[in-house]
Design a protein around this motif. Structure first.
Motif, PDB file in Angstrom:
ATOM      1  N   LYS A 102       0.835  -1.188   0.000  1.00  0.00           N
ATOM      2  CA  LYS A 102       0.000   0.000   0.000  1.00  0.00           C
ATOM      3  C   LYS A 102       0.871   1.240   0.000  1.00  0.00           C
ATOM      4  O   LYS A 102       1.913   1.271   0.631  1.00  0.00           O
ATOM      5  N   GLN A 103       0.429   2.264  -0.699  1.00  0.00           N
ATOM      6  CA  GLN A 103       1.130   3.530  -0.721  1.00  0.00           C
ATOM      7  C   GLN A 103       0.339   4.528   0.102  1.00  0.00           C
ATOM      8  O   GLN A 103      -0.851   4.733  -0.110  1.00  0.00           O
ATOM      9  N   HIS A 104       1.013   5.139   1.062  1.00  0.00           N
ATOM     10  CA  HIS A 104       0.358   6.085   1.941  1.00  0.00           C
ATOM     11  C   HIS A 104       0.792   7.475   1.526  1.00  0.00           C
ATOM     12  O   HIS A 104       1.792   7.998   1.994  1.00  0.00           O
ATOM     13  N   HIS A 286       7.508   0.682  -1.411  1.00  0.00           N
ATOM     14  CA  HIS A 286       7.466  -0.421  -2.365  1.00  0.00           C
ATOM     15  C   HIS A 286       6.945   0.026  -3.727  1.00  0.00           C
ATOM     16  O   HIS A 286       6.032   0.830  -3.831  1.00  0.00           O
ATOM     17  N   LEU A 287       7.557  -0.526  -4.780  1.00  0.00           N
ATOM     18  CA  LEU A 287       6.975  -0.497  -6.107  1.00  0.00           C
ATOM     19  C   LEU A 287       6.286  -1.824  -6.363  1.00  0.00           C
ATOM     20  O   LEU A 287       5.127  -1.900  -6.757  1.00  0.00           O
ATOM     21  N   ALA A 331      18.055  -3.732   1.968  1.00  0.00           N
ATOM     22  CA  ALA A 331      18.206  -3.371   0.560  1.00  0.00           C
ATOM     23  C   ALA A 331      18.312  -1.859   0.404  1.00  0.00           C
ATOM     24  O   ALA A 331      19.156  -1.352  -0.339  1.00  0.00           O
ATOM     25  N   ALA A 332      17.452  -1.119   1.115  1.00  0.00           N
ATOM     26  CA  ALA A 332      17.502   0.340   1.037  1.00  0.00           C
ATOM     27  C   ALA A 332      18.819   0.873   1.579  1.00  0.00           C
ATOM     28  O   ALA A 332      19.409   1.800   1.015  1.00  0.00           O
ATOM     29  N   VAL A 362      16.010  -0.286  -5.698  1.00  0.00           N
ATOM     30  CA  VAL A 362      16.706  -1.544  -5.408  1.00  0.00           C
ATOM     31  C   VAL A 362      15.680  -2.678  -5.439  1.00  0.00           C
ATOM     32  O   VAL A 362      14.560  -2.541  -4.966  1.00  0.00           O
ATOM     33  N   SER A 363      16.061  -3.767  -6.047  1.00  0.00           N
ATOM     34  CA  SER A 363      15.191  -4.940  -6.128  1.00  0.00           C
ATOM     35  C   SER A 363      15.995  -6.158  -5.700  1.00  0.00           C
ATOM     36  O   SER A 363      17.221  -6.106  -5.564  1.00  0.00           O
ATOM     37  N   TRP A 364      15.307  -7.259  -5.492  1.00  0.00           N
ATOM     38  CA  TRP A 364      16.007  -8.479  -5.093  1.00  0.00           C
ATOM     39  C   TRP A 364      15.345  -9.693  -5.711  1.00  0.00           C
ATOM     40  O   TRP A 364      14.156  -9.718  -5.984  1.00  0.00           O
TER      41      TRP A 364
END
Length: 445
Positions: A102-104, A286-287, A331-332, A362-364
């Motif tokens: 969710k994006q706040h 998050h994306l 990761a961040a 950054v992704s994993w």
């Protein structure tokens, strides 16, 4: 001051209807499909003060009893979009995800992933994606995404939705442009209101200095580790827990009343009661479920208030015993701190200095519960010169080792309480693990 809206005046303002016609005509030969009602159809909202076109946020101007847009900006956005090449075989999954992050955010943000998911989950599914409300075409940033959406079903699983990578990048750029536009508008509004705010709050009716607004209320009690080692899944179901949490001051900022129980999503342990502001500050941007933007708030988490946040994260017995962070935060940190020297810079317009390139992401891949298979990829998006480059690929174990070294140098008091020999607060029975596929060790609970 009002300005006359010229239907198609070169270099001036044009009506929204004329802008629709111009946009459709200029982008007709491009690889990315567009719509003929980019300004007036759902989900465009000219009343918000701007309209998204491709990767641009174009301001709308009130004039002549209506709204118009600069013709030059429409032409510029169309030229950028038509220059994009699209490979329909190079696809990126855009949903559905089992746990969609969710994006706040405040304001009428694009949230294109959530918008697509909402449309496709309505009765009729993909068939209704071709039309928006009232039978009108539904677009995002002027792009007719339904023409390039691909639905794939594998092994009798639920269907997944995919878009060409180039379209995903344009929509990401549009979302980024909208955030920047809203941020600038908010700062301008606050700057205009700040003098009067200071005047009202500097003194009370008798001319005396008012109390500091960030002082905790007298009734709030400081958090002293009363929930240490408790599992969130069990504690959150206890009757009256919400009322109990509200009695504490936030364990991070220690100035506002707590509202929620922050907990570690990897190990399941309660960290501490925190206020809504700190809980939102700590939440990864998050994306996708395995892909995050390294946004501005990470400067606070890893630079200006490092000790407070590291101490808070290590309230989780699992993170403290392993001297690490939950995977999104690790990761961040890797992108923001360990790879800082790799990030290119560009000359800043109007000044002699340089500024970091674009926005970090950054992704994993692989499982963090099997660290031998986990790889972090640090990239930079929204480069002013249109580049999207990979800065580094860091194995999970290497990222953990770098973090432990940095932790010992940056927050020695936190590091002194961490490590595998500090198990005093760790419950005797921990959550089940997936064995490390490398066979070397189980590096996480």
């Amino acid at each position: 001051m009002s300005e006359r809206v010229v239907p198609c005046g070169t270099g001036g303002l044009i009506t929204l209807g004329a802008a629709d016609v111009l946009w459709a005509g200029l982008t007709a030969g491009g690889a990315v499909p567009t719509v003929s009602d980019a300004f007036t159809g759902s989900v465009a909202d000219a009343g918000a003060g701007y309209v998204l076109l491709g990767g641009r946020a174009i301001a709308t101007v009130r004039a002549g009893g209506g709204r118009g847009v600069p013709e030059a900006e429409v032409r510029r956005a169309a030229a950028e979009l038509t220059a994009i090449e699209m490979d329909r075989q190079d696809l990126v999954r855009v949903g559905p995800f089992r746990e969609a992050p969710k994006q706040h955010m405040e304001g009428p943000l694009l949230r294109w992933r959530q918008h697509i998911a909402r449309v496709l989950r309505e009765p009729g599914g993909t068939g209704r994606a071709a039309q928006g409300d009232g039978g009108r075409p539904c677009h995002l940033a002027g792009i007719d995404w339904r023409q390039v959406l691909v639905e794939q079903t594998r092994d009798r699983a639920a269907p997944a939705w995919w878009l060409p990578r180039s379209v995903v990048r344009v929509l990401d750029a549009a979302e980024h442009a909208e955030k920047q536009w809203l941020k600038a508008a908010r700062q301008e509004s606050e700057a205009m209101a700040e003098p009067s705010f200071r005047h009202r709050h500097a003194q009370d009716a008798d001319g005396r200095q008012t109390a500091r607004p960030d002082s905790p209320a007298p009734s709030l009690r400081p958090y002293r580790g009363e929930l240490k080692g408790r599992l969130y899944s069990a504690l959150s179901r206890k009757p009256g827990i919400s009322h109990k949490v509200a009695g504490w001051a936030c364990a991070v900022c220690r100035t506002a009343p707590a509202a929620v129980l922050d907990h570690c999503h990897e190990h399941g342990y309660v960290r501490a009661p925190v206020c809504h502001s700190c809980n939102t500050q700590e939440r990864p941007d998050h994306l996708y479920s395995n892909d995050i933007r390294v946004a501005d708030h990470y400067t606070r988490l890893f630079d200006t208030h490092t000790n407070d946040w590291l101490r808070h994260w290590h309230r989780c017995p699992g993170c403290r015993a392993r001297a690490t962070l939950p995977l999104p935060h690790l990761a961040a940190w890797t992108a923001h701190t360990a790879c800082r020297s790799l990030r290119p810079t560009h000359r800043s317009p109007g000044s002699r200095g340089r500024r970091p390139c674009g926005v970090l992401r950054v992704s994993w891949t692989g499982s963090h519960q099997a660290p031998g298979s986990c790889l972090l990829t640090v990239a930079v998006d929204f480069c002013p010169f249109g580049e999207h480059r990979v800065l580094a690929r860091v194995p999970y174990r290497e990222a953990v080792a770098q973090f432990r070294t940095w932790l010992a140098e940056t927050a020695p008091d936190v590091a002194a309480e961490a490590g595998p020999d500090r198990l005093d607060g760790l419950p005797a029975r921990v959550r089940p693990v997936i064995a490390d596929t490398s066979g070397e060790d189980q590096a996480l609970f």
